[in-house]
Motif scaffolding. Structure first.
Motif, PDB file in Angstrom:
ATOM      1  N   PHE A 298      12.690  14.820  -1.957  1.00  0.00           N
ATOM      2  CA  PHE A 298      13.010  13.409  -2.229  1.00  0.00           C
ATOM      3  C   PHE A 298      12.376  12.943  -3.540  1.00  0.00           C
ATOM      4  O   PHE A 298      12.914  12.069  -4.216  1.00  0.00           O
ATOM      5  N   LEU A 299      11.244  13.528  -3.897  1.00  0.00           N
ATOM      6  CA  LEU A 299      10.609  13.231  -5.197  1.00  0.00           C
ATOM      7  C   LEU A 299      11.511  13.719  -6.329  1.00  0.00           C
ATOM      8  O   LEU A 299      11.744  13.018  -7.325  1.00  0.00           O
TER       9      LEU A 299
ATOM     10  N   LEU B  61      14.066   5.555  -4.667  1.00  0.00           N
ATOM     11  CA  LEU B  61      14.970   6.172  -3.699  1.00  0.00           C
ATOM     12  C   LEU B  61      14.480   5.843  -2.290  1.00  0.00           C
ATOM     13  O   LEU B  61      13.288   5.984  -1.993  1.00  0.00           O
ATOM     14  N   ILE B  62      15.384   5.378  -1.446  1.00  0.00           N
ATOM     15  CA  ILE B  62      15.027   5.039  -0.064  1.00  0.00           C
ATOM     16  C   ILE B  62      15.973   5.761   0.894  1.00  0.00           C
ATOM     17  O   ILE B  62      17.198   5.682   0.733  1.00  0.00           O
ATOM     18  N   TYR B  63      15.402   6.465   1.866  1.00  0.00           N
ATOM     19  CA  TYR B  63      16.217   7.037   2.939  1.00  0.00           C
ATOM     20  C   TYR B  63      16.343   6.000   4.054  1.00  0.00           C
ATOM     21  O   TYR B  63      15.362   5.343   4.385  1.00  0.00           O
ATOM     22  N   THR B  64      17.526   5.871   4.623  1.00  0.00           N
ATOM     23  CA  THR B  64      17.635   5.092   5.855  1.00  0.00           C
ATOM     24  C   THR B  64      17.007   5.935   6.965  1.00  0.00           C
ATOM     25  O   THR B  64      16.754   7.127   6.777  1.00  0.00           O
TER      26      THR B  64
ATOM     27  N   LEU C 265       0.821  -1.209   0.000  1.00  0.00           N
ATOM     28  CA  LEU C 265       0.000   0.000   0.000  1.00  0.00           C
ATOM     29  C   LEU C 265       0.852   1.255   0.000  1.00  0.00           C
ATOM     30  O   LEU C 265       0.436   2.306  -0.457  1.00  0.00           O
ATOM     31  N   PHE C 266       2.047   1.140   0.568  1.00  0.00           N
ATOM     32  CA  PHE C 266       2.858   2.322   0.847  1.00  0.00           C
ATOM     33  C   PHE C 266       3.882   2.550  -0.267  1.00  0.00           C
ATOM     34  O   PHE C 266       4.161   1.646  -1.057  1.00  0.00           O
ATOM     35  N   GLY C 267       4.449   3.745  -0.278  1.00  0.00           N
ATOM     36  CA  GLY C 267       5.452   4.073  -1.281  1.00  0.00           C
ATOM     37  C   GLY C 267       6.595   3.087  -1.281  1.00  0.00           C
ATOM     38  O   GLY C 267       7.044   2.619  -2.332  1.00  0.00           O
ATOM     39  N   LEU C 268       7.037   2.750  -0.092  1.00  0.00           N
ATOM     40  CA  LEU C 268       8.173   1.840   0.023  1.00  0.00           C
ATOM     41  C   LEU C 268       7.858   0.445  -0.534  1.00  0.00           C
ATOM     42  O   LEU C 268       8.752  -0.315  -0.848  1.00  0.00           O
ATOM     43  N   ASP C 269       6.578   0.131  -0.644  1.00  0.00           N
ATOM     44  CA  ASP C 269       6.175  -1.184  -1.152  1.00  0.00           C
ATOM     45  C   ASP C 269       6.083  -1.208  -2.679  1.00  0.00           C
ATOM     46  O   ASP C 269       5.887  -2.273  -3.271  1.00  0.00           O
ATOM     47  N   TYR C 270       6.167  -0.047  -3.306  1.00  0.00           N
ATOM     48  CA  TYR C 270       5.951   0.037  -4.754  1.00  0.00           C
ATOM     49  C   TYR C 270       7.116  -0.591  -5.511  1.00  0.00           C
ATOM     50  O   TYR C 270       8.281  -0.403  -5.161  1.00  0.00           O
ATOM     51  N   LYS C 271       6.773  -1.323  -6.534  1.00  0.00           N
ATOM     52  CA  LYS C 271       7.790  -2.039  -7.285  1.00  0.00           C
ATOM     53  C   LYS C 271       7.450  -2.043  -8.765  1.00  0.00           C
ATOM     54  O   LYS C 271       6.278  -2.098  -9.121  1.00  0.00           O
TER      55      LYS C 271
ATOM     56  N   ASN D   4      10.856   8.299   0.798  1.00  0.00           N
ATOM     57  CA  ASN D   4      11.169   7.458  -0.357  1.00  0.00           C
ATOM     58  C   ASN D   4      10.325   7.937  -1.523  1.00  0.00           C
ATOM     59  O   ASN D   4       9.303   8.610  -1.323  1.00  0.00           O
ATOM     60  N   PHE D   5      10.727   7.585  -2.722  1.00  0.00           N
ATOM     61  CA  PHE D   5       9.916   7.864  -3.905  1.00  0.00           C
ATOM     62  C   PHE D   5      10.374   7.012  -5.069  1.00  0.00           C
ATOM     63  O   PHE D   5      11.552   6.691  -5.191  1.00  0.00           O
ATOM     64  N   PHE D   6       9.415   6.659  -5.906  1.00  0.00           N
ATOM     65  CA  PHE D   6       9.718   5.930  -7.134  1.00  0.00           C
ATOM     66  C   PHE D   6       9.677   6.915  -8.302  1.00  0.00           C
ATOM     67  O   PHE D   6       8.784   7.771  -8.364  1.00  0.00           O
ATOM     68  N   ALA D   7      10.640   6.773  -9.211  1.00  0.00           N
ATOM     69  CA  ALA D   7      10.625   7.624 -10.404  1.00  0.00           C
ATOM     70  C   ALA D   7      11.046   6.822 -11.624  1.00  0.00           C
ATOM     71  O   ALA D   7      11.967   5.999 -11.560  1.00  0.00           O
ATOM     72  N   HIS D   8      10.334   7.040 -12.699  1.00  0.00           N
ATOM     73  CA  HIS D   8      10.781   6.531 -13.992  1.00  0.00           C
ATOM     74  C   HIS D   8      10.672   7.676 -14.995  1.00  0.00           C
ATOM     75  O   HIS D   8       9.583   8.022 -15.445  1.00  0.00           O
ATOM     76  N   VAL D   9      11.834   8.255 -15.256  1.00  0.00           N
ATOM     77  CA  VAL D   9      11.870   9.435 -16.125  1.00  0.00           C
ATOM     78  C   VAL D   9      12.495   9.052 -17.455  1.00  0.00           C
ATOM     79  O   VAL D   9      13.587   8.497 -17.497  1.00  0.00           O
ATOM     80  N   THR D  10      11.762   9.311 -18.524  1.00  0.00           N
ATOM     81  CA  THR D  10      12.299   9.088 -19.865  1.00  0.00           C
ATOM     82  C   THR D  10      12.347  10.440 -20.581  1.00  0.00           C
ATOM     83  O   THR D  10      11.983  11.462 -19.996  1.00  0.00           O
ATOM     84  N   ALA D  11      12.773  10.422 -21.836  1.00  0.00           N
ATOM     85  CA  ALA D  11      12.849  11.690 -22.586  1.00  0.00           C
ATOM     86  C   ALA D  11      11.459  12.287 -22.764  1.00  0.00           C
ATOM     87  O   ALA D  11      11.289  13.493 -22.908  1.00  0.00           O
TER      88      ALA D  11
END
Lengths: 152, 749
Positions: free
Chosen positions: B438-439, B455-458, B214-220, B382-389
Motif C-alpha cells: 500500500f506504501l 491512499l485509503i482502503y475501505t 496520531l494515525f496514518g489516516l489522520d495525516y493531512k 492507508n499511506f500518504f505519499a508525495h513523490v516529486t522528480a
C-alpha cells in the motif's frame, strides 16, 4: 451540494457538501476533526461513535442531511481540556494499546453513563458491545467505565 | 557495574553533535535554574542539545527521547524510552517521547515484528542512555575542575559531593554535546533501577483519549488528494479492462487510471507480497466523493496464469507458487486432508518412531484445523505519499520501514537517500503492516498525479485483498505401551500454502521416538505473518492433543507436561531443542500455584495450556461457566516468563490483549472462499470477539527472574486457544478440533 450549519462541540460550523455525505467524512475531510475514526463504514465497529444530542450514534452511516439542528459532540468536544471522567478513567487504567478504537469506546461509554449513572457489568457489556477493540482491551475498558461511573 | 563498549553491531550508532544554534550559546539566565520545575515544563526549551541519535536535552532540562521502533499498540513508544531514561538517570516527568524517523545510520532494526523490539533494543537503548549520562558527567567534571569519578547523578541532576556543587542536566547539555563520545560506559545494576520495572502510562494516552491526530489516516497535507483502489473480487482473477466514463464525470474526481504496483522484472523482497498487482485507481478531492466514484467503475476480469517467483527471504530465497484457478474453502479442506494422508517432508526424527508405533498398545490420533484469518487492524490500510522528480515523502503506518525504503527506491527510480519514510502510530498491525504494498501504491499514484496523495482502503478492500493467516491442518499421534507410558510422538502438519511446524519445540526433546513432518498445498490466496505466525495455530492444536493424551494416560495435564519437561531437562533427546525446560516448567508451576489447580470449583470448568514462542514462556488456565448451554469465560489466569518486565502496566495490558485476541480468533473468526471470492468482507460477516464475549477477569503473573527481557506482543495469543479448547471439553464433554470453535463458518458471510 448543499449548505449545512452544524452545531458541533458548542460552535456552529458551515459546510457545503453533497447531502448524502456521512457526518464522519464531513468531520474528517471538511472540518479537520480527525478524532472520530473510520473503521468499517457500515456501523459495525463503533470507531466513529459521536453524540447526536445525548445519544451515541455511528457517524459513518449518518448522512449530513439527517443531522438538522441536533447538537453534535465529538471526542474533541467531550470535555474542554480532556478531563471528562471517562477520559480520566481511561488514563488511570492505561486502557489504550494501539488506541484507534478508543475515541469511539469513550463516546459510547460517556453516553451510557449519562443515561445510566451506575450500570451493572451486563449493562456495560451490552452498551459497549457494538464497539470493537482489535487489540483486546475489553476488560480494561469495563474497569475504566466503572471507575468513571464512581467519579461522575 | 557492567562495562560495555559503545560500538554496537556493524554500526557505531552513538554520535555526538550540537544542534543548529550551537552548543555554546547557553545564556546566563538559564544557568540560574538548577532543577527544572513543572512550570518550566509548560514551556518548551529554547534550544535542544543533541547528545546522540536517541536523545536531546533542552537548556531547561527537558529531555526528548526518540522511540526508534514503529508503535503498533505494543507500547514500545513508552517502554523503549523508559530504558534510555533509566540509564540516563533522568526524571521521567521531564521526558518527552518522539517517534524517531527511519534512519538506519543511527538505529538498528526499525521493525515491529516477532515480538523482538525490546529484546533487540535492550542493549543499545541502555548504552544510549548511559553514554549520554557519562558525557554529562564529564562536562560537569571539566566545568568544575574535579575528577569525573567523583561526579554522581540522580534524577536529572549532577552532583559533586566534596565541593557541594550541583547542576541540572540542562545546564551541562551544551557542553556535553561537545564531549568526545566515551569508548566504554558503565551500565546500572538491576538493583539500581528506578524507572525500569515501574508502571508508566502510555506517553500518547492523553492524545488518544482526546482524539488528536496520531494515525496514518489522520495525516493531512495542503493540497492533498484522496485515492482509492478497485481490485479483483476473487483470488485467481486479474484486470482485463475497465470503464471509467461515469466515475470520471462525478463531482470531485480528478482522475481514474490503472497502475502496476510493482514493475515486472524489478527485484522484490518478502515484504512486497501482494495479491493484486494491477489496480484501478480513483483520485479525487474528498473521501466520500472517491468512495462513490469507486462504485461507479465497471471492470472486466480474467483468470490469471500459473506462475512461480523467487524472492530473497532473510538471506535465503523463497519460492512462491501461484497456481491459476478459482479456489474454494471446501476444496482446501479436502486437499489438506489428502495431504495429511500422503507422504510428507521429514523435518526431525529422533529414535525409531515407526517401530515404536508398531509395538504400541494404544495409539491416540487426532486432527485439527484452522481457517484463513484477516488481520483486521481497526485502522484500514492507508499511506500518504508525495513523490516529486527529486524525492519521495512517505508517511503512514508501516511495520517494516527499513525494508520498504528499498522497495520504494527500486519502484520509483529514486536513490535510497531520497526516500523519506515517516512512521505514524498504527491503528493495529498484527503482522499485516509488515507487507507494504500500500506504501508503494500510494507512491506510484502520487508520482502519476504529481501531487500529494493519501491512499485509503475501505474495510472491504482491507479484508478482501488477502495476506491472510494461512489455513492450517495438523495430525498428532501418540504411541503408548501396555503401561500407558508415552513411547512415541508424531506431528504431521501443513497448510494452504504454508506449514506451521516448529519441529524443535516441545515435546521434541522429551520423547525418545519423535517424528515431525510437514506438507503444503499450493494456492493463489496470498498469506502473511499473523500475530505469532504458525504458533497461533500449532500451539492450540498441540496443547489440545496433550490434554487428550494426558486423559488417555490417566494423568493430570499439568503433571504430564512437567514429567515430560523433567525428561527434557535431565536427559534431553536430540540436540536442537529450542526451549529451556526449566523455564517452561517454571510457568507451569507458577500457574498451578496461583490458580489453585486441582481444587474443585463448583460450576466452573478449567483447561490448561503452556507454550514457548518468540522467546517467552507462557502457561494459561481458562475457566468456563455454562449458562443456557453457552460458554461464558469467567476467568483467564496466565503465568509469563519474559525476563525482566520493563513496564508492568503495559506488559499486563499486552498480555490481556493477547489472551482476548487468541480466544476471539479461535472462537469466532474465519475467511472462507467460494470461487475465489472471500465470503466475509466486513465486520457484519467477519466475526471479531466483542465486549460481551471477553473473559470477565484476567489475571497475569510474571516470573521474577531478572533475565534479559524478551517480547510480549505475540506469546500470550497461541496457547490460550488450547486452554480454551480444553476448558470447553470439560464444560461440554465434547472435544473441539476445528477453529473457529463457537461459530460455523459456513453460516458467516
Amino acid at each position: 451540494m448543499a449548505t449545512f450549519n452544524l452545531k458541533i462541540n458548542g460552535t456552529t460550523k458551515t459546510v457545503d457538501v453533497d447531502p448524502t455525505t456521512p457526518l464522519l467524512w464531513v468531520l474528517r475531510d471538511h472540518l479537520d476533526m480527525v478524532g472520530t475514526k473510520f473503521g468499517c463504514g457500515i456501523a459495525s465497529c463503533g470507531a466513529c461513535t459521536i453524540h447526536l444530542d445525548d445519544t451515541a450514534m455511528r457517524a459513518c452511516v449518518l448522512p449530513i442531511s439527517a443531522v438538522g439542528d441536533q447538537k453534535i459532540t465529538t471526542i474533541e468536544g467531550l470535555s474542554e481540556s480532556g478531563d471528562h471522567p471517562v477520559q480520566k478513567a481511561w488514563l488511570e487504567h492505561d486502557v489504550p494499546q494501539c488506541g484507534y478504537c478508543q475515541a469511539g469506546q469513550i463516546m459510547t461509554a460517556a453516553a451510557l453513563l449519562k443515561e445510566n449513572a451506575n450500570p451493572s457489568d451486563e449493562e456495560i457489556e451490552s452498551a459497549m458491545n457494538g464497539n470493537l477493540c482489535r487489540c483486546g482491551t475489553y476488560t480494561r475498558i469495563k474497569a475504566a467505565v466503572k471507575t468513571a461511573a464512581k467519579n461522575m | 557495574m557492567t562495562l560495555v563498549k559503545i560500538s554496537h553491531g556493524r554500526r557505531t550508532f552513538i554520535k555526538s553533535s550540537a544542534l543548529a544554534g550551537g552548543g555554546m550559546m547557553i545564556g546566563f539566565s538559564w544557568l540560574a535554574s538548577c532543577k527544572p520545575t513543572p512550570e518550566q515544563l509548560l514551556t518548551m526549551p529554547k534550544e535542544w542539545f543533541k547528545i546522540n541519535g536517541f536523545l536531546k536535552i533542552g537548556e531547561n532540562g527537558v529531555v526528548t527521547i526518540m522511540s526508534p521502533n514503529p508503535e503498533i499498540g505494543q507500547n514500545v513508544k513508552t517502554s523503549m524510552p523508559m530504558i534510555v531514561a533509566e540509564e540516563l538517570d533522568v526524571d521521567w516527568k521531564y521526558v518527552i517521547v518522539e517517534q524517531a524517523p527511519l534512519d538506519t545510520s543511527i538505529f538498528n532494526r526499525q521493525l515491529a515484528g516477532g515480538s523482538q523490539s525490546i529484546r533487540h533494543g535492550w542493549e543499545g537503548l541502555r548504552m544510549a542512555g548511559a553514554t549520554a549520562r557519562q558525557m554529562l558527567k564529564e562536562a560537569a567534571a571539566k566545568a568544575w575542575g574535579v575528577p569525573v569519578s567523583e561526579i554522581t547523578t540522580e534524577a536529572s541532576m549532577i552532583h559533586h559531593k566534596n565541593s557541594g556543587k550541583s547542576a541540572g542536566y540542562g545546564e551541562m547539555a551544551s557542553a556535553a554535546a561537545n564531549i568526545e563520545v566515551p569508548k566504554e560506559v558503565k551500565l546500572k545494576e538491576i538493583s539500581e533501577y528506578k524507572i525500569i520495572g515501574t508502571s508508566r502510562n502510555n506517553v500518547d494516552g492523553q492524545k488518544i483519549v482526546t482524539g488528536k491526530p496520531l494515525f496514518g489516516l489522520d495525516y493531512k497535507k495542503e493540497g492533498m488528494l484522496v485515492a482509492m483502489i478497485v481490485h479483483p473480487p476473487a483470488f485467481g482473477l486479474k484486470l482485463k479492462s475497465f470503464d471509467d466514463a461515469t466515475a470520471k464525470a462525478m463531482p470531485g474526481i480528478k482522475d481514474v487510471f490503472k497502475i502496476d504496483v510493482y514493475k515486472e522484472g524489478d527485484e522484490t523482497q518478502w515484504c512486497d507480497t501482494i495479491s493484486f498487482n494491477e489496480l484501478v485507481v480513483v483520485v479525487g478531492s474528498t473521501t466520500w466523493e472517491v468512495m462513490n466514484a469507486k462504485k461507479a467503475i465497471t471492470c472486466e476480469w480474467e483468470q490469471i496464469k500459473s506462475k512461480e517467483i523467487e524472492v530473497p527471504f532473510f538471506g535465503k530465497t523463497k519460492k512462491i507458487s501461484t497456481p491459476s484457478g478459482l479456489e474454494n474453502t471446501d476444496d482446501h479442506l479436502a486437499q489438506m486432508i489428502a495431504a495429511s494422508k500422503s507422504s510428507a517432508t521429514v523435518v526431525r526424527k529422533d529414535g525409531d518412531p515407526e517401530a515404536a508405533f508398531k509395538k504400541a498398545t494404544t495409539i491416540l490420533e487426532r486432527s485439527y484445523t484452522a481457517p484463513f484469518l484477516a488481520h483486521s487492524t481497526l485502522e484500514p490500510m492507508n499511506f500518504f505519499a508525495h513523490v516529486t522528480a527529486e524525492k519521495a515523502e512517505l508517511v503512514g503506518p508501516i511495520q517494516t520501514p527499513e525494508f520498504m525504503e528499498k522497495s520504494a527506491s527500486t519502484r520509483l527510480g529514486l536513490p535510497l537517500d531520497k526516500i523519506d519514510i515517516q512512521m505514524t502510530r498504527m491503528g493495529g498491525g498484527f503482522g499485516r503492516r509488515l507487507y507494504g504494498h500500500f506504501l508503494i501504491e500510494a507512491a506510484v499514484i502520487s508520482q502519476k498525479m504529481n501531487a500529494p496523495v493519501k491512499l485509503i482502503y475501505t474495510r472491504e478492500d482491507d479484508m478482501t485483498t488477502g495476506i491472510y493467516r494461512p489455513a492450517y491442518h495438523a495430525t498428532y499421534r501418540a504411541a503408548l505401551d501396555e503401561n500407558k507410558n508415552l513411547i512415541a510422538f508424531h506431528v504431521k502438519t501443513g497448510g494452504v500454502p504454508e506449514s506451521s511446524l516448529s519441529a524443535n519445540r516441545f515435546p521434541a526433546g522429551a520423547v525418545d521416538n519423535y517424528l515431525a513432518e510437514e506438507w503444503t498445498v499450493v494456492s493463489n490466496v496470498s498469506v502473511g505473518a499473523f500475530r505469532a505466525p504458525g504458533s497461533n495455530f500449532i500451539a492450540g492444536a498441540e496443547q489440545s492433543f496433550l490434554d487428550e493424551l494426558a486423559e488417555t494416560m490417566g494423568k493430570d495435564p499439568i503433571d504430564l507436561r512437567l514429567e515430560l519437561l523433567e525428561k527434557a531437562k535431565t536427559s534431553p533427546v536430540g540436540k536442537d531443542n529450542d526451549y529451556e525446560a526449566e523455564r517452561y516448567a517454571g510457568v507451569l508451576q507458577l500457574i498451578k500455584e496461583k490458580s489453585g489447580w486441582g481444587k474443585d470449583l463448583a460450576g466452573l470448568h478449567r483447561g490448561v495450556a503452556a507454550y514457548f514462542c518468540h522467546n517467552t514462556y507462557v502457561a494459561q488456565i481458562v475457566e468456563i461457566e455454562m449458562k443456557d448451554n453457552a460458554p461464558i469465560i469467567k476467568k483467564v489466569t496466565a503465568a509469563v516468563d519474559c525476563g525482566l518486565v520493563i513496564n508492568p502496566v503495559a506488559a499486563t495490558n499486552l498480555a490481556e490483549g493477547g489472551i482476548i485476541d487468541g480466544i476471539g480468533h479461535g472462537s469466532y473468526s474465519a475467511i472462507t472462499l467460494k470461487d475465489g471470492v472471500p465470503q466475509q468482507n466486513n465486520f457484519n460477516t467477519y466475526r471479531l470477539i466483542r465486549h460481551r464475549e471477553a473473559p470477565k477477569e484476567i489475571e497475569v503473573h510474571f516470573v521474577d527472574n531478572k533475565k534479559d527481557p524478551t517480547g510480549l506482543g505475540e506469546p500470550l495469543n497461541p496457547p490460550v486457544i488450547g486452554a480454551l479448547a480444553n476448558a470447553l471439553y470439560k464444560a461440554t464433554g465434547k472435544r473441539y478440533y476445528d477453529q473457529p470453535f463457537l461459530v460455523d463458518p459456513k453460516l458467516m458471510g
